[in-house]
Design a protein around this motif. Structure first.
Motif, PDB file in Angstrom:
ATOM      1  N   LEU A 264      46.101  28.642  49.282  1.00 33.84           N
ATOM      2  CA  LEU A 264      45.993  29.097  47.898  1.00 33.84           C
ATOM      3  C   LEU A 264      47.250  29.837  47.462  1.00 33.84           C
ATOM      4  O   LEU A 264      47.799  29.565  46.383  1.00 33.84           O
ATOM      5  CB  LEU A 264      44.764  29.999  47.737  1.00 33.84           C
ATOM      6  CG  LEU A 264      44.565  30.634  46.349  1.00 33.84           C
ATOM      7  CD1 LEU A 264      44.473  29.572  45.260  1.00 33.84           C
ATOM      8  CD2 LEU A 264      43.318  31.517  46.336  1.00 33.84           C
ATOM      9  N   THR A 267      50.138  27.422  47.071  1.00 34.30           N
ATOM     10  CA  THR A 267      49.934  26.590  45.880  1.00 34.30           C
ATOM     11  C   THR A 267      50.237  27.372  44.609  1.00 34.30           C
ATOM     12  O   THR A 267      50.854  26.851  43.665  1.00 34.30           O
ATOM     13  CB  THR A 267      48.487  26.059  45.848  1.00 34.30           C
ATOM     14  OG1 THR A 267      48.243  25.283  47.017  1.00 34.30           O
ATOM     15  CG2 THR A 267      48.240  25.213  44.603  1.00 34.30           C
ATOM     16  N   GLU A 268      49.824  28.644  44.569  1.00 37.66           N
ATOM     17  CA  GLU A 268      50.111  29.482  43.399  1.00 37.66           C
ATOM     18  C   GLU A 268      51.609  29.639  43.189  1.00 37.66           C
ATOM     19  O   GLU A 268      52.103  29.563  42.057  1.00 37.66           O
ATOM     20  CB  GLU A 268      49.444  30.853  43.563  1.00 37.66           C
ATOM     21  CG  GLU A 268      47.934  30.811  43.390  1.00 37.66           C
ATOM     22  CD  GLU A 268      47.265  32.126  43.703  1.00 37.66           C
ATOM     23  OE1 GLU A 268      46.143  32.352  43.222  1.00 37.66           O
ATOM     24  OE2 GLU A 268      47.846  32.934  44.459  1.00 37.66           O
ATOM     25  N   SER A 271      53.189  26.290  42.097  1.00 40.93           N
ATOM     26  CA  SER A 271      52.790  25.875  40.746  1.00 40.93           C
ATOM     27  C   SER A 271      53.604  26.555  39.655  1.00 40.93           C
ATOM     28  O   SER A 271      53.496  26.189  38.481  1.00 40.93           O
ATOM     29  CB  SER A 271      51.303  26.159  40.528  1.00 40.93           C
ATOM     30  OG  SER A 271      51.052  27.555  40.468  1.00 40.93           O
ATOM     31  N   SER A 321      48.115  20.987  40.811  1.00 44.12           N
ATOM     32  CA  SER A 321      48.039  22.345  41.359  1.00 44.12           C
ATOM     33  C   SER A 321      46.935  23.173  40.695  1.00 44.12           C
ATOM     34  O   SER A 321      46.292  23.994  41.349  1.00 44.12           O
ATOM     35  CB  SER A 321      49.382  23.055  41.214  1.00 44.12           C
ATOM     36  OG  SER A 321      49.777  23.112  39.847  1.00 44.12           O
ATOM     37  N   LYS A 322      46.687  22.954  39.403  1.00 41.02           N
ATOM     38  CA  LYS A 322      45.632  23.720  38.726  1.00 41.02           C
ATOM     39  C   LYS A 322      44.273  23.388  39.318  1.00 41.02           C
ATOM     40  O   LYS A 322      43.462  24.285  39.588  1.00 41.02           O
ATOM     41  CB  LYS A 322      45.633  23.424  37.231  1.00 41.02           C
ATOM     42  CG  LYS A 322      44.534  24.179  36.476  1.00 41.02           C
ATOM     43  CD  LYS A 322      44.442  23.772  35.032  1.00 41.02           C
ATOM     44  CE  LYS A 322      43.360  24.563  34.292  1.00 41.02           C
ATOM     45  NZ  LYS A 322      42.024  24.465  34.927  1.00 41.02           N
ATOM     46  N   LYS A 325      43.959  24.955  42.767  1.00 47.65           N
ATOM     47  CA  LYS A 325      43.749  26.410  42.689  1.00 47.65           C
ATOM     48  C   LYS A 325      42.324  26.728  42.229  1.00 47.65           C
ATOM     49  O   LYS A 325      41.706  27.666  42.749  1.00 47.65           O
ATOM     50  CB  LYS A 325      44.765  27.041  41.725  1.00 47.65           C
ATOM     51  CG  LYS A 325      46.175  27.114  42.268  1.00 47.65           C
ATOM     52  CD  LYS A 325      47.094  27.921  41.354  1.00 47.65           C
ATOM     53  CE  LYS A 325      47.317  27.234  40.035  1.00 47.65           C
ATOM     54  NZ  LYS A 325      48.243  28.010  39.159  1.00 47.65           N
ATOM     55  N   SER A 329      39.972  28.872  44.710  1.00 46.18           N
ATOM     56  CA  SER A 329      39.651  30.217  44.230  1.00 46.18           C
ATOM     57  C   SER A 329      38.169  30.552  44.348  1.00 46.18           C
ATOM     58  O   SER A 329      37.802  31.737  44.398  1.00 46.18           O
ATOM     59  CB  SER A 329      40.098  30.382  42.773  1.00 46.18           C
ATOM     60  OG  SER A 329      41.500  30.284  42.674  1.00 46.18           O
TER      61      SER A 329
END
Length: 367
Positions: A264, A267-268, A271, A321-322, A325, A329
């Motif tokens: 996570l 990825t954040e 992104s 990516s959204k 996430k 999350s």
């Protein structure tokens, strides 16, 4: 007729019913809320015709009455009153109320109560008792994935399936699927489609105060939720939901094991260079013991490395990516499993053991 009540309790009740007051309507009556007083109880009702919310509070009153008061003005006045002890004086012949609290006095013109639409329901067909925490969890972990495209209204809802002692909720849009399951003490077999936007509104005011348990029932193609002093009625959709299980069953031979937090956070960061214009693309280069996550645009590039255990082949794949996430999350597990088939087949996220949840994300084709 004088009605004495606690301002804080009334204000909280108004906050709860606000979730089903229509934002836009051609009906003046629906811009108001129905107030009914009887046997030392005040019932406050709001509806947008798709969702109805009823909240009860204790009051001290002389007799029974009902009236419809404009919500925005009434709520604004109550929220700004200086003290908790207040009085509402209803004048039936003039169809108005006078609100008094400390040195404050306000007057509002009302509608007659009989003009407000009322719902009559049969006895509950399927009633389930479960914890508020479970209901909030099953909504949070799936409803975000429902489509927002009204062109295909069915998938703007979440599918609720009850069978074999479990309750499963499913959210689907054209690019992803989210499923989450909880165990329940019920052997009914029922399936309904609930508007995702509405059930997410309900989750906002299921709080941790009051009783732990709540009821969930299905009556006349409606879902009814009761918790503490609240009752919410939601109209369900009629129609056939997408055959999501057929899509989830198409797994590949590449399985990776990875720590959720590591994936996570990487990825954040990756992104930050992804954009809506390129479908929030980040690139996964999956090796035997490492994922290399990259993103780039005219401003620069980012590369992240995440340790994994891979029991299959190496693979290059584009991921939104959204969507990744969003799924990561809401997962609570420390480690997860992600299944891949090839660069054009979905990525499927599951727990290491069991089938409590499943998240599917379609890949993005890379040039």
């Amino acid at each position: 007729m004088k009605i004495y009540c606690n301002r804080s309790e009334l204000n909280k009740a108004l906050n709860n019913v606000s979730h089903s007051v229509p934002v836009r309507t051609t009906s003046n009556i629906l811009e108001g809320i129905l107030v009914q007083v009887e046997d030392k109880k005040m019932k406050i009702t709001s509806t947008d015709t798709n969702m109805t919310t009823e909240v009860f509070i204790n009051v001290d009153s002389e007799a029974a009455c009902e009236f419809v008061v404009p919500f925005k003005l009434f709520s604004a006045i109550i929220s700004k009153l200086p003290e908790d002890e207040m009085m509402i004086d209803y004048f039936e012949e003039k169809s108005k109320i006078n609100i008094k609290c400390a040195g404050s006095s306000s007057e509002i013109i009302c509608f007659k109560g009989e003009e407000y639409p009322k719902i009559k329901l049969q006895e509950g067909e399927h009633v389930i008792y479960l914890s508020k925490e479970d209901i909030k969890k099953i909504i949070k972990k799936t409803a975000f994935s429902a489509s927002t495209d009204e062109f295909n209204r069915i998938i703007t809802g979440v599918l609720l399936e009850i069978k074999d002692g479990s309750m499963k909720m499913v959210g689907v849009d054209p690019y992803r699927i989210a499923t989450y399951k909880i165990e329940i003490e019920n052997n009914d077999n029922v399936s309904v489609i609930i508007p995702a936007k509405l059930i997410m509104e309900v989750a906002k005011f299921i709080d941790d105060d009051g009783e732990d348990k709540m009821s969930f029932e299905i009556v006349d193609n409606k879902v009814i939720m009761k918790f503490d002093n609240n009752k919410v009625i939601i109209n369900t959709y009629s129609g056939k939901f997408i055959d999501y299980q057929r899509i989830l069953d198409k797994e590949g031979n590449i399985n990776i094991r990875v720590k959720r937090d590591d994936l996570l956070r990487s990825t954040e960061r990756a992104s930050l260079l992804a954009s809506i214009q390129n479908n929030n693309l980040i690139r996964f280069n999956i090796g035997k013991d490492m994922i290399f996550i990259t993103s780039l645009n005219e401003e620069g590039n980012i590369e992240e490395k995440v340790e994994i255990i891979n029991d299959g082949e190496e693979l290059n794949i584009g991921i939104n990516s959204k969507y990744l996430k969003d799924a990561l999350s809401v997962i609570e597990d420390e480690e997860i499993s992600i299944n891949f088939k090839d660069s054009v087949s979905p990525a499927i996220i599951k727990p290491l053991k069991g089938d409590k949840y499943t998240y599917l994300i379609l890949p993005i084709r890379m040039n």
